[in-house]
Design an enzyme around this catalytic site. Sequence first.
Site, PDB file in Angstrom:
ATOM      1  N   GLN A 184       0.845  -1.186   0.000  1.00 29.24           N
ATOM      2  CA  GLN A 184       0.000   0.000   0.000  1.00 29.24           C
ATOM      3  C   GLN A 184       0.888   1.245   0.000  1.00 29.24           C
ATOM      4  O   GLN A 184       1.768   1.369   0.853  1.00 29.24           O
ATOM      5  CB  GLN A 184      -0.890  -0.023   1.251  1.00 29.24           C
ATOM      6  CG  GLN A 184      -1.787   1.167   1.421  1.00 29.24           C
ATOM      7  CD  GLN A 184      -2.591   1.069   2.712  1.00 29.24           C
ATOM      8  OE1 GLN A 184      -3.780   1.258   2.712  1.00 29.24           O
ATOM      9  NE2 GLN A 184      -1.943   0.758   3.827  1.00 29.24           N
TER      10      GLN A 184
ATOM     11  N   TYR B 228       0.816   5.201   0.496  1.00 32.27           N
ATOM     12  CA  TYR B 228      -0.176   6.129   1.052  1.00 32.27           C
ATOM     13  C   TYR B 228       0.298   7.557   1.238  1.00 32.27           C
ATOM     14  O   TYR B 228      -0.481   8.481   1.100  1.00 32.27           O
ATOM     15  CB  TYR B 228      -0.667   5.587   2.405  1.00 32.27           C
ATOM     16  CG  TYR B 228      -2.132   5.271   2.389  1.00 32.27           C
ATOM     17  CD1 TYR B 228      -2.607   4.219   1.625  1.00 32.27           C
ATOM     18  CD2 TYR B 228      -3.050   6.007   3.122  1.00 32.27           C
ATOM     19  CE1 TYR B 228      -3.948   3.912   1.581  1.00 32.27           C
ATOM     20  CE2 TYR B 228      -4.391   5.707   3.086  1.00 32.27           C
ATOM     21  CZ  TYR B 228      -4.845   4.659   2.314  1.00 32.27           C
ATOM     22  OH  TYR B 228      -6.170   4.360   2.273  1.00 32.27           O
ATOM     23  N   SER B 229       1.549   7.758   1.611  1.00 31.55           N
ATOM     24  CA  SER B 229       1.948   9.091   2.030  1.00 31.55           C
ATOM     25  C   SER B 229       3.227   9.516   1.334  1.00 31.55           C
ATOM     26  O   SER B 229       3.748   8.841   0.453  1.00 31.55           O
ATOM     27  CB  SER B 229       2.116   9.136   3.554  1.00 31.55           C
ATOM     28  OG  SER B 229       2.281  10.456   4.002  1.00 31.55           O
TER      29      SER B 229
ATOM     30  N   SER C  96      -2.078   8.011  13.065  1.00 28.78           N
ATOM     31  CA  SER C  96      -1.545   7.986  14.431  1.00 28.78           C
ATOM     32  C   SER C  96      -2.678   8.023  15.456  1.00 28.78           C
ATOM     33  O   SER C  96      -3.825   8.345  15.152  1.00 28.78           O
ATOM     34  CB  SER C  96      -0.617   9.184  14.651  1.00 28.78           C
ATOM     35  OG  SER C  96      -1.373  10.386  14.602  1.00 28.78           O
TER      36      SER C  96
ATOM     37  N   GLU D  38      -8.682  -1.350   7.128  1.00 29.69           N
ATOM     38  CA  GLU D  38      -7.402  -1.537   7.797  1.00 29.69           C
ATOM     39  C   GLU D  38      -7.546  -1.343   9.300  1.00 29.69           C
ATOM     40  O   GLU D  38      -6.980  -2.092  10.099  1.00 29.69           O
ATOM     41  CB  GLU D  38      -6.377  -0.553   7.239  1.00 29.69           C
ATOM     42  CG  GLU D  38      -4.992  -0.693   7.863  1.00 29.69           C
ATOM     43  CD  GLU D  38      -3.956   0.206   7.211  1.00 29.69           C
ATOM     44  OE1 GLU D  38      -2.804   0.181   7.654  1.00 29.69           O
ATOM     45  OE2 GLU D  38      -4.316   0.945   6.266  1.00 29.69           O
TER      46      GLU D  38
END
Length: 370
Positions: free
Chosen positions: A119, A121-122, A344, A206
Amino acid sequence: MDLNYSPEDREFRASTRRWLEANVPKQDLKTLDERKAWHRKLYEAGYVGMLWPKEYGGWGATPMQQAIVQDEMARVSAPPAINGLGIGFIGPTIIVHGTEAQKQRYLKKMLTAEEIWCQLYSEPNAGSDLASLKTRAEDQVAKHRGISCVLLNMRQPGVEVRPLKQITGSSLFSEVFMTNARAEKSDLIGNINEGWAIAQTTLGFERGGNALGRVTRYVTAFNQLVKATKELKRGGRPLIEDPAVRARMGRIYADLEVQRYAALRVLSALQKGDAPGAASSITKLSYTEFEKRYYELALEILGPFGQLMVAREEFEEVDTSSGEPGTFATAFLWSRAGTIYSGSSEIQKNIIGERVLGLPKEVRADRLKA
């Protein structure tokens, strides 16, 4: 979800127990090929992709049956299936948002682990603020703006993967750099500019939908901890006879039951066709903060033996919550990651406050009017 066992559930548990006792590997699985072979065996027995629709290679099982399988795997410390990212939340996202051609092309090979998924993602300057992504895909016909979601072949020219060394010594996370990499238009998930909504679907699976698998690994580790406290001695007595140790063990077990029922609640909602949604942040915050407490207590109980980074004959390997083989020390170190990835703990608290409890939104610069 009715948590009482029906006669069919009891028979299913018995047949699952018989199958696992006859087929669980006797030796640790050391290589990817060995783990793939075990995964395929689990899948062919009907124990992988249990809740997926049959038309996409799943088994159309009930949440209770999946829970029974997880219980029985934990009971015999069976190695987990692999390709967790694909099966746990990328596949379910494709089922919700993908085209029929994408479902037929990718889902079955995902379940059998013929194709392993990751994956992306950022970015270095984005962190948890996914809306500030800078990476762009350029359409050869016309330019477009916004966030979109695509399936991408990672083994093509233009995709550079740089593993990141983690505190455990392994490298399960990587930086990925793309230079003129190619994504087919047929692999666009949903429509252009719908990536944000699709990302929320994936994060929902997730954060919540994969929780029961994590609980299984927690229970397997707990069984190993019980075994260790019976074998290790302090002051001439087994650790398990120490009242302080038993109190810590009792706290872990009680917390484990809370996590198990929370996972079953999510599983029940998914079975009813409900999306995980913002409430999945409650599950994610709960199990990742629990994981830290869990392994802190385990290391307190084990003392110096809890610091071992390599398994000894007296102690079997303990998988981290992500399924990486290791020891209680590596599981303790890995537990820090859970409060960061997939949003987070601070992000989860904001989501819970704003989208679940309806509290006023956090004051941020990008929300202030010019």
